[in-house]
Design a protein around this motif. Structure first.
Motif, PDB file in Angstrom:
ATOM      1  N   GLY A  65       0.810  -1.212   0.000  1.00 35.02           N
ATOM      2  CA  GLY A  65       0.000   0.000   0.000  1.00 35.02           C
ATOM      3  C   GLY A  65       0.842   1.259   0.000  1.00 35.02           C
ATOM      4  N   GLY A  66       1.970   1.237   0.688  1.00 35.85           N
ATOM      5  CA  GLY A  66       2.852   2.391   0.713  1.00 35.85           C
ATOM      6  C   GLY A  66       3.412   2.703  -0.660  1.00 35.85           C
ATOM      7  N   TYR A  67       3.723   1.659  -1.405  1.00 36.90           N
ATOM      8  CA  TYR A  67       4.246   1.864  -2.764  1.00 36.90           C
ATOM      9  C   TYR A  67       3.156   2.413  -3.684  1.00 36.90           C
ATOM     10  CZ  TYR A  67       6.321   0.977  -7.315  1.00 36.90           C
ATOM     11  OH  TYR A  67       6.807   1.129  -8.590  1.00 36.90           O
ATOM     12  N   ILE A  68       1.953   1.815  -3.613  1.00 35.62           N
ATOM     13  CA  ILE A  68       0.843   2.276  -4.455  1.00 35.62           C
ATOM     14  C   ILE A  68       0.471   3.714  -4.108  1.00 35.62           C
ATOM     15  CG2 ILE A  68      -1.571   1.876  -5.087  1.00 35.62           C
ATOM     16  CD1 ILE A  68      -1.125  -1.093  -4.410  1.00 35.62           C
ATOM     17  N   THR A  79      -9.434   3.527  -0.189  1.00 34.98           N
ATOM     18  CA  THR A  79     -10.701   2.923  -0.616  1.00 34.98           C
ATOM     19  C   THR A  79     -10.605   1.408  -0.667  1.00 34.98           C
ATOM     20  OG1 THR A  79     -11.254   4.885  -1.936  1.00 34.98           O
ATOM     21  CG2 THR A  79     -12.424   2.859  -2.450  1.00 34.98           C
ATOM     22  N   ILE A  80      -9.515   0.898  -1.200  1.00 35.34           N
ATOM     23  CA  ILE A  80      -9.300  -0.548  -1.223  1.00 35.34           C
ATOM     24  C   ILE A  80      -9.301  -1.098   0.206  1.00 35.34           C
ATOM     25  CG2 ILE A  80      -7.628  -2.378  -1.745  1.00 35.34           C
ATOM     26  CD1 ILE A  80      -6.729  -0.679  -4.144  1.00 35.34           C
ATOM     27  N   GLY A  81      -8.629  -0.369   1.102  1.00 36.95           N
ATOM     28  CA  GLY A  81      -8.571  -0.805   2.489  1.00 36.95           C
ATOM     29  C   GLY A  81      -9.950  -0.885   3.118  1.00 36.95           C
ATOM     30  N   GLY A  82     -10.797   0.117   2.870  1.00 35.53           N
ATOM     31  CA  GLY A  82     -12.144   0.121   3.443  1.00 35.53           C
ATOM     32  C   GLY A  82     -13.006  -1.013   2.930  1.00 35.53           C
ATOM     33  N   ILE A  83     -12.927  -1.270   1.629  1.00 34.79           N
ATOM     34  CA  ILE A  83     -13.722  -2.352   1.041  1.00 34.79           C
ATOM     35  C   ILE A  83     -13.300  -3.703   1.614  1.00 34.79           C
ATOM     36  CG2 ILE A  83     -14.211  -3.604  -1.091  1.00 34.79           C
ATOM     37  CD1 ILE A  83     -13.996  -0.896  -2.553  1.00 34.79           C
ATOM     38  N   LEU A  84     -12.014  -3.940   1.671  1.00 34.35           N
ATOM     39  CA  LEU A  84     -11.516  -5.224   2.179  1.00 34.35           C
ATOM     40  C   LEU A  84     -11.844  -5.415   3.650  1.00 34.35           C
ATOM     41  CD1 LEU A  84      -7.997  -5.440   0.455  1.00 34.35           C
ATOM     42  CD2 LEU A  84     -10.032  -6.791  -0.073  1.00 34.35           C
ATOM     43  N   GLY A 115      -6.947  -5.440   4.311  1.00 39.47           N
ATOM     44  CA  GLY A 115      -7.597  -4.133   4.389  1.00 39.47           C
ATOM     45  C   GLY A 115      -6.972  -3.238   5.440  1.00 39.47           C
ATOM     46  N   LEU A 116      -6.559  -3.842   6.541  1.00 38.34           N
ATOM     47  CA  LEU A 116      -5.904  -3.087   7.616  1.00 38.34           C
ATOM     48  C   LEU A 116      -4.645  -2.389   7.115  1.00 38.34           C
ATOM     49  CD1 LEU A 116      -6.089  -5.418  10.750  1.00 38.34           C
ATOM     50  CD2 LEU A 116      -6.795  -3.022  10.672  1.00 38.34           C
ATOM     51  N   GLY A 117      -3.821  -3.129   6.392  1.00 39.91           N
ATOM     52  CA  GLY A 117      -2.566  -2.560   5.920  1.00 39.91           C
ATOM     53  C   GLY A 117      -2.772  -1.398   4.966  1.00 39.91           C
ATOM     54  N   PHE A 118      -3.683  -1.578   4.004  1.00 39.02           N
ATOM     55  CA  PHE A 118      -3.973  -0.502   3.047  1.00 39.02           C
ATOM     56  C   PHE A 118      -4.567   0.711   3.766  1.00 39.02           C
ATOM     57  CE2 PHE A 118      -4.066  -3.998  -0.173  1.00 39.02           C
ATOM     58  CZ  PHE A 118      -3.130  -3.455  -1.040  1.00 39.02           C
ATOM     59  N   TYR A 120      -4.402   1.518   7.098  1.00 38.77           N
ATOM     60  CA  TYR A 120      -3.591   2.118   8.160  1.00 38.77           C
ATOM     61  C   TYR A 120      -2.498   3.026   7.618  1.00 38.77           C
ATOM     62  CZ  TYR A 120      -0.668   2.528  12.322  1.00 38.77           C
ATOM     63  OH  TYR A 120       0.068   3.024  13.376  1.00 38.77           O
ATOM     64  N   ILE A 121      -1.800   2.582   6.584  1.00 36.87           N
ATOM     65  CA  ILE A 121      -0.646   3.343   6.093  1.00 36.87           C
ATOM     66  C   ILE A 121      -1.063   4.669   5.466  1.00 36.87           C
ATOM     67  CG2 ILE A 121      -0.649   2.219   3.833  1.00 36.87           C
ATOM     68  CD1 ILE A 121       2.432   3.395   5.845  1.00 36.87           C
ATOM     69  N   THR A 122      -2.276   4.730   4.910  1.00 34.51           N
ATOM     70  CA  THR A 122      -2.677   5.919   4.158  1.00 34.51           C
ATOM     71  C   THR A 122      -2.758   7.194   4.994  1.00 34.51           C
ATOM     72  OG1 THR A 122      -3.909   4.503   2.626  1.00 34.51           O
ATOM     73  CG2 THR A 122      -4.376   6.862   2.558  1.00 34.51           C
ATOM     74  N   PRO A 123      -3.515   7.226   6.104  1.00 24.14           N
ATOM     75  CA  PRO A 123      -3.551   8.467   6.880  1.00 24.14           C
ATOM     76  C   PRO A 123      -2.191   8.858   7.450  1.00 24.14           C
ATOM     77  CG  PRO A 123      -5.353   7.006   7.505  1.00 24.14           C
ATOM     78  CD  PRO A 123      -4.419   6.212   6.660  1.00 24.14           C
ATOM     79  N   ILE A 124      -1.412   7.868   7.878  1.00 29.48           N
ATOM     80  CA  ILE A 124      -0.105   8.162   8.465  1.00 29.48           C
ATOM     81  C   ILE A 124       0.799   8.849   7.448  1.00 29.48           C
ATOM     82  CG2 ILE A 124       1.960   7.186   9.531  1.00 29.48           C
ATOM     83  CD1 ILE A 124      -0.555   6.976  11.246  1.00 29.48           C
TER      84      ILE A 124
END
Length: 416
Positions: A65-68, A79-84, A115-118, A120-124
């Protein structure tokens, strides 16, 4: 860039907190341990493995997720994180309904974990770019939401489980997560490369958008020092979190019913969630004043003492006090490390760098919970595991003493 209209960065921060509150319910997993064991005759280790798989998958997806995020943008990753995460919670409810541990492993362990990984990393990674002037505070606020998520779950779930069953509880939360996380994700946008908050000046010779590449970061010893510090702090805290409810219930009078013990444990875990969230905000804010390294020295030394005394505690009040402090320190490590990494590596590629650093979370998620549950099954108590944890934290004190690069000392005193 004067005259440019930027999105309200505090609104983006609020959206990040909403996401983290929902995702942070993973820390309330131990509330489901006893009900699932009782309903399906599963062992403690079997149910705990669900949590372990979820944290392991988080490590994989946070790195990806960090790379994407750095290449495609924050909104799509969130969005991917929320759906998963929402879908995985719904699958977990179905697994309980049909009595399939495998389906629960897939739903909560695999799908929710990814989903957690996608998520969690985004807001941080996004908020440290919007708030270069308040790195410690803003990461503290963001991950405080993650800590408070378990409060929501532990306060609501026992009553919901008692009145409508475990499966329906998962179904309801799954629907909430789908709407709330994916909705908040739409506000996740990154600032322009040349963004500077009004009235703030970056350190001399250093732009807010500067930063090492992932290859440069991984090629330095500081990446591994910070990774190990994060790993050890998480291992200690997550081991306790995974067993907090059963540990509390074992100290309760035998005259109490299973339901009564679960309800009281839920109240205690709610308190732990509060101090976990407050600890995230407190330690991160303090790190802006006394430095990230100093905070980790305090975290490791004081937790070593706390785990040592917890091993011999039989009193519920003392158990609650000691565990509350450990929860606060656990949250403090999570909130301080993103700012620590940004101080040393810069913010330009912080998404992929911190995403890879979060593999420490996955490794700790496997090590900590299984260590405690296996030793509990073998010895009949948690004392040996608590002593081992205390010794490990004491040894870890050497790490923050080494994690101060000379450039960071001269350009950003907050590392010291």
């Amino acid at each position: 860039m004067k005259g440019t209209n930027y999105p309200n960065r505090w609104l983006i921060a609020l959206a990040g907190i909403v996401m983290q509150i929902c995702l942070g319910t993973v820390y309330g997993w131990s509330v489901f341990t006893k009900p699932l064991m009782a309903a399906h005759n599963w062992s403690n280790s079997e149910v705990t493995l669900t949590f372990t798989i979820a944290i392991g998958c988080l490590a994989i997806s946070s790195a990806a997720g960090g790379y994407i995020l750095d290449t495609k943008g924050a909104r799509i990753v969130a969005t991917i994180g929320g759906i998963l995460f929402g879908l995985g919670t719904l699958i977990t409810g179905y697994g309980d309904q049909i009595g399939s541990l495998t389906v629960i492993y897939i739903g909560y362990g695999l799908v929710c974990g990814l989903g957690l990984g996608f998520g969690y990393i985004t807001p941080i990674a996004t908020l440290v770019k919007w708030f270069p002037d308040k790195r410690g505070l803003i990461t503290g606020l963001a991950v405080m939401g993650f800590g408070l998520g378990s409060l929501m779950l532990t306060m609501l779930s026992p009553g919901m489980i008692a009145s409508m069953g475990t499966a329906m509880t998962f179904y309801i939360f799954g629907g909430i997560f789908l709407v709330a996380v994916t909705g908040a994700a739409q506000l996740m946008v990154e600032p322009p490369v040349d963004y500077v908050p009004a009235g703030w000046m970056s350190p001399i010779g250093k732009k807010s958008s500067d930063g090492m590449t992932l290859g440069q970061a991984v090629g330095s010893k500081y990446f591994y020092l910070l990774w190990t510090m994060l790993f050890l702090n998480i291992t200690a805290g997550i081991a306790l979190i995974s067993q907090a409810s059963p540990m509390a219930q074992e100290l309760m009078p035998s005259t109490m019913s299973v339901g009564e013990k679960a309800m009281q444990a839920g109240v205690i875990l709610g308190l732990f969630a509060i101090v976990n969230g407050l600890g995230r905000l407190l330690w991160a804010s303090v790190s802006d004043k006394i430095g990230r390294r100093t905070v980790f020295i305090i975290l490791f030394s004081t937790q070593a003492v706390a785990f040592y005394f917890l091993a011999g505690t039989k009193d519920m009040m003392m158990f609650t006090i000691i565990c509350s402090y450990i929860y606060a320190c656990y949250g403090g490590g999570f909130s301080t490390m993103p700012a620590y990494a940004a101080d040393i590596f810069g913010t330009k590629y912080v998404g992929r760098i911190y995403g890879w650093m979060l593999t420490a979370w996955g490794a700790a998620g496997i090590m900590g919970p299984m260590l405690f549950s296996r030793i509990r099954q073998a010895s009949g108590n948690y004392s040996e595991a608590l002593i081992i944890t205390a010794v490990g934290l004491a040894i870890a004190l050497v790490l923050p003493l080494l994690a101060v690069p000379s450039k960071a000392k001269s350009k950003d005193a907050k590392v010291a």
